[in-house]
Design a protein around this motif. Structure first.
Motif, PDB file in Angstrom:
ATOM      1  N   SER A  34       0.806  -1.220   0.000  1.00  0.00           N
ATOM      2  CA  SER A  34       0.000   0.000   0.000  1.00  0.00           C
ATOM      3  C   SER A  34       0.840   1.271   0.000  1.00  0.00           C
ATOM      4  O   SER A  34       0.488   2.249  -0.647  1.00  0.00           O
ATOM      5  CB  SER A  34      -0.954   0.008   1.194  1.00  0.00           C
ATOM      6  N   GLU A  35       1.939   1.271   0.708  1.00  0.00           N
ATOM      7  CA  GLU A  35       2.745   2.484   0.843  1.00  0.00           C
ATOM      8  C   GLU A  35       4.081   2.408   0.115  1.00  0.00           C
ATOM      9  O   GLU A  35       4.714   3.418  -0.121  1.00  0.00           O
ATOM     10  CB  GLU A  35       3.025   2.765   2.328  1.00  0.00           C
ATOM     11  N   GLY A  36       4.514   1.214  -0.177  1.00  0.00           N
ATOM     12  CA  GLY A  36       5.806   1.043  -0.823  1.00  0.00           C
ATOM     13  C   GLY A  36       6.823   0.499   0.155  1.00  0.00           C
ATOM     14  O   GLY A  36       6.591   0.428   1.352  1.00  0.00           O
ATOM     15  N   GLY A  37       7.942   0.126  -0.382  1.00  0.00           N
ATOM     16  CA  GLY A  37       9.006  -0.431   0.439  1.00  0.00           C
ATOM     17  C   GLY A  37       9.563  -1.686  -0.204  1.00  0.00           C
ATOM     18  O   GLY A  37       8.993  -2.224  -1.133  1.00  0.00           O
ATOM     19  N   VAL A  38      10.675  -2.138   0.315  1.00  0.00           N
ATOM     20  CA  VAL A  38      11.342  -3.315  -0.245  1.00  0.00           C
ATOM     21  C   VAL A  38      11.675  -4.304   0.864  1.00  0.00           C
ATOM     22  O   VAL A  38      11.733  -3.954   2.036  1.00  0.00           O
ATOM     23  CB  VAL A  38      12.636  -2.923  -1.002  1.00  0.00           C
ATOM     24  N   VAL A  39      11.869  -5.548   0.464  1.00  0.00           N
ATOM     25  CA  VAL A  39      12.327  -6.609   1.366  1.00  0.00           C
ATOM     26  C   VAL A  39      13.500  -7.295   0.678  1.00  0.00           C
ATOM     27  O   VAL A  39      13.640  -7.213  -0.544  1.00  0.00           O
ATOM     28  CB  VAL A  39      11.205  -7.630   1.673  1.00  0.00           C
ATOM     29  N   PRO A  40      14.335  -7.976   1.450  1.00  0.00           N
ATOM     30  CA  PRO A  40      15.514  -8.624   0.835  1.00  0.00           C
ATOM     31  C   PRO A  40      15.176  -9.609  -0.280  1.00  0.00           C
ATOM     32  O   PRO A  40      15.900  -9.728  -1.251  1.00  0.00           O
ATOM     33  CB  PRO A  40      16.178  -9.348   2.015  1.00  0.00           C
ATOM     34  N   GLU A  41      14.042 -10.323  -0.164  1.00  0.00           N
ATOM     35  CA  GLU A  41      13.676 -11.309  -1.182  1.00  0.00           C
ATOM     36  C   GLU A  41      13.274 -10.659  -2.504  1.00  0.00           C
ATOM     37  O   GLU A  41      13.347 -11.270  -3.551  1.00  0.00           O
ATOM     38  CB  GLU A  41      12.506 -12.179  -0.701  1.00  0.00           C
ATOM     39  N   ASP A  42      12.796  -9.425  -2.452  1.00  0.00           N
ATOM     40  CA  ASP A  42      12.304  -8.745  -3.643  1.00  0.00           C
ATOM     41  C   ASP A  42      12.676  -7.273  -3.512  1.00  0.00           C
ATOM     42  O   ASP A  42      12.007  -6.514  -2.834  1.00  0.00           O
ATOM     43  CB  ASP A  42      10.786  -8.904  -3.747  1.00  0.00           C
ATOM     44  N   ALA A  43      13.749  -6.895  -4.169  1.00  0.00           N
ATOM     45  CA  ALA A  43      14.300  -5.554  -3.967  1.00  0.00           C
ATOM     46  C   ALA A  43      13.526  -4.451  -4.686  1.00  0.00           C
ATOM     47  O   ALA A  43      13.844  -3.289  -4.544  1.00  0.00           O
ATOM     48  CB  ALA A  43      15.752  -5.531  -4.414  1.00  0.00           C
ATOM     49  N   GLU A  44      12.485  -4.797  -5.451  1.00  0.00           N
ATOM     50  CA  GLU A  44      11.719  -3.777  -6.164  1.00  0.00           C
ATOM     51  C   GLU A  44      10.548  -3.308  -5.311  1.00  0.00           C
ATOM     52  O   GLU A  44       9.864  -4.105  -4.682  1.00  0.00           O
ATOM     53  CB  GLU A  44      11.195  -4.328  -7.492  1.00  0.00           C
ATOM     54  N   ASP A  45      10.319  -2.020  -5.311  1.00  0.00           N
ATOM     55  CA  ASP A  45       9.216  -1.423  -4.563  1.00  0.00           C
ATOM     56  C   ASP A  45       7.913  -1.702  -5.302  1.00  0.00           C
ATOM     57  O   ASP A  45       7.647  -1.126  -6.354  1.00  0.00           O
ATOM     58  CB  ASP A  45       9.456   0.079  -4.422  1.00  0.00           C
ATOM     59  N   ASN A  46       7.092  -2.606  -4.786  1.00  0.00           N
ATOM     60  CA  ASN A  46       5.877  -3.037  -5.478  1.00  0.00           C
ATOM     61  C   ASN A  46       4.861  -1.926  -5.655  1.00  0.00           C
ATOM     62  O   ASN A  46       4.234  -1.821  -6.705  1.00  0.00           O
ATOM     63  CB  ASN A  46       5.235  -4.212  -4.752  1.00  0.00           C
ATOM     64  N   ARG A  48       5.315   1.260  -5.952  1.00  0.00           N
ATOM     65  CA  ARG A  48       5.789   2.153  -7.013  1.00  0.00           C
ATOM     66  C   ARG A  48       5.650   1.466  -8.375  1.00  0.00           C
ATOM     67  O   ARG A  48       5.227   2.077  -9.352  1.00  0.00           O
ATOM     68  CB  ARG A  48       7.243   2.548  -6.782  1.00  0.00           C
ATOM     69  N   TRP A  49       5.991   0.182  -8.455  1.00  0.00           N
ATOM     70  CA  TRP A  49       5.885  -0.555  -9.712  1.00  0.00           C
ATOM     71  C   TRP A  49       4.437  -0.602 -10.184  1.00  0.00           C
ATOM     72  O   TRP A  49       4.158  -0.345 -11.356  1.00  0.00           O
ATOM     73  CB  TRP A  49       6.428  -1.974  -9.530  1.00  0.00           C
ATOM     74  N   TYR A  50       3.491  -0.926  -9.276  1.00  0.00           N
ATOM     75  CA  TYR A  50       2.079  -0.969  -9.660  1.00  0.00           C
ATOM     76  C   TYR A  50       1.596   0.406 -10.108  1.00  0.00           C
ATOM     77  O   TYR A  50       0.833   0.520 -11.060  1.00  0.00           O
ATOM     78  CB  TYR A  50       1.211  -1.489  -8.511  1.00  0.00           C
ATOM     79  N   CYS A  51       2.024   1.436  -9.424  1.00  0.00           N
ATOM     80  CA  CYS A  51       1.632   2.797  -9.792  1.00  0.00           C
ATOM     81  C   CYS A  51       2.152   3.130 -11.195  1.00  0.00           C
ATOM     82  O   CYS A  51       1.418   3.678 -12.028  1.00  0.00           O
ATOM     83  CB  CYS A  51       2.169   3.792  -8.766  1.00  0.00           C
ATOM     84  N   GLN A  52       3.409   2.794 -11.480  1.00  0.00           N
ATOM     85  CA  GLN A  52       3.985   3.056 -12.806  1.00  0.00           C
ATOM     86  C   GLN A  52       3.251   2.267 -13.884  1.00  0.00           C
ATOM     87  O   GLN A  52       2.981   2.794 -14.970  1.00  0.00           O
ATOM     88  CB  GLN A  52       5.471   2.707 -12.811  1.00  0.00           C
ATOM     89  N   GLN A  53       2.925   1.017 -13.615  1.00  0.00           N
ATOM     90  CA  GLN A  53       2.215   0.197 -14.590  1.00  0.00           C
ATOM     91  C   GLN A  53       0.824   0.765 -14.866  1.00  0.00           C
ATOM     92  O   GLN A  53       0.375   0.813 -16.009  1.00  0.00           O
ATOM     93  CB  GLN A  53       2.092  -1.247 -14.099  1.00  0.00           C
ATOM     94  N   THR A  54       0.159   1.224 -13.817  1.00  0.00           N
ATOM     95  CA  THR A  54      -1.179   1.801 -13.979  1.00  0.00           C
ATOM     96  C   THR A  54      -1.115   3.076 -14.807  1.00  0.00           C
ATOM     97  O   THR A  54      -1.936   3.298 -15.698  1.00  0.00           O
ATOM     98  CB  THR A  54      -1.803   2.084 -12.602  1.00  0.00           C
ATOM     99  N   LYS A  55      -0.139   3.930 -14.531  1.00  0.00           N
ATOM    100  CA  LYS A  55       0.019   5.170 -15.306  1.00  0.00           C
ATOM    101  C   LYS A  55       0.310   4.854 -16.769  1.00  0.00           C
ATOM    102  O   LYS A  55      -0.227   5.497 -17.672  1.00  0.00           O
ATOM    103  CB  LYS A  55       1.131   6.028 -14.714  1.00  0.00           C
ATOM    104  N   SER A  56       1.156   3.859 -17.002  1.00  0.00           N
ATOM    105  CA  SER A  56       1.490   3.470 -18.371  1.00  0.00           C
ATOM    106  C   SER A  56       0.253   2.965 -19.114  1.00  0.00           C
ATOM    107  O   SER A  56       0.012   3.343 -20.266  1.00  0.00           O
ATOM    108  CB  SER A  56       2.575   2.392 -18.351  1.00  0.00           C
ATOM    109  N   LEU A  57      -0.531   2.126 -18.458  1.00  0.00           N
ATOM    110  CA  LEU A  57      -1.750   1.618 -19.095  1.00  0.00           C
ATOM    111  C   LEU A  57      -2.743   2.742 -19.368  1.00  0.00           C
ATOM    112  O   LEU A  57      -3.386   2.769 -20.415  1.00  0.00           O
ATOM    113  CB  LEU A  57      -2.397   0.550 -18.216  1.00  0.00           C
ATOM    114  N   LYS A  58      -2.868   3.681 -18.438  1.00  0.00           N
ATOM    115  CA  LYS A  58      -3.774   4.813 -18.641  1.00  0.00           C
ATOM    116  C   LYS A  58      -3.343   5.631 -19.851  1.00  0.00           C
ATOM    117  O   LYS A  58      -4.169   6.041 -20.664  1.00  0.00           O
ATOM    118  CB  LYS A  58      -3.825   5.706 -17.412  1.00  0.00           C
ATOM    119  N   GLU A  59      -2.041   5.874 -19.997  1.00  0.00           N
ATOM    120  CA  GLU A  59      -1.549   6.614 -21.162  1.00  0.00           C
ATOM    121  C   GLU A  59      -1.873   5.877 -22.458  1.00  0.00           C
ATOM    122  O   GLU A  59      -2.280   6.494 -23.447  1.00  0.00           O
ATOM    123  CB  GLU A  59      -0.041   6.836 -21.034  1.00  0.00           C
ATOM    124  N   GLN A  60      -1.727   4.556 -22.460  1.00  0.00           N
ATOM    125  CA  GLN A  60      -2.042   3.769 -23.652  1.00  0.00           C
ATOM    126  C   GLN A  60      -3.534   3.852 -23.983  1.00  0.00           C
ATOM    127  O   GLN A  60      -3.907   4.030 -25.146  1.00  0.00           O
ATOM    128  CB  GLN A  60      -1.636   2.318 -23.441  1.00  0.00           C
TER     129      GLN A  60
END
Length: 106
Positions: A34-46, A48-60
């Motif tokens: 919900s707010e962002g953050g990372v863990v050692p198993e998955d270094a990507e901020d989920n 932020r990633w979901y937000c970027q994917q949503t913005k990209s889809l909206k632009e398309q």
């Protein structure tokens, strides 16, 4: 009897500790999504990633809508049926109070 109760208490304490750890892990995971953050198993901020994917889809979707969904209006000065975007592959017209449209087959 007292030994059995002590063993049961120890088992209950271990189970409660495991439940608390599991609840804490779930809370951290929910916060991470919900707010962002990372863990050692998955270094990507989920989040932020979901937000970027949503913005990209909206632009398309916005780009596709501009191409395929023309915005029509009636010019109040000329009373002509107008569009700010081009409708390709279809033709629209307004006649005798009715709106018509047809597909143009090339």
């Amino acid at each position: 009897m007292a030994k059995d109760k002590a063993t049961q208490a120890e088992i209950s304490q271990t189970a409660a500790g495991q439940s608390a750890t599991s609840a804490q892990d779930s809370a951290l995971l929910a916060k991470r999504y919900s707010e962002g953050g990372v863990v050692p198993e998955d270094a990507e901020d989920n989040a932020r990633w979901y937000c970027q994917q949503t913005k990209s889809l909206k632009e398309q979707v916005d780009q596709i809508a501009k191409i395929s969904i023309p915005r029509f209006y009636v010019d109040p000065v000329t009373m002509k049926f107008m569009s700010e975007t081009e409708a390709t592959g279809i033709r629209f017209w307004y006649e005798n109070g009715k709106f018509y449209g047809e597909e143009i087959i090339a």
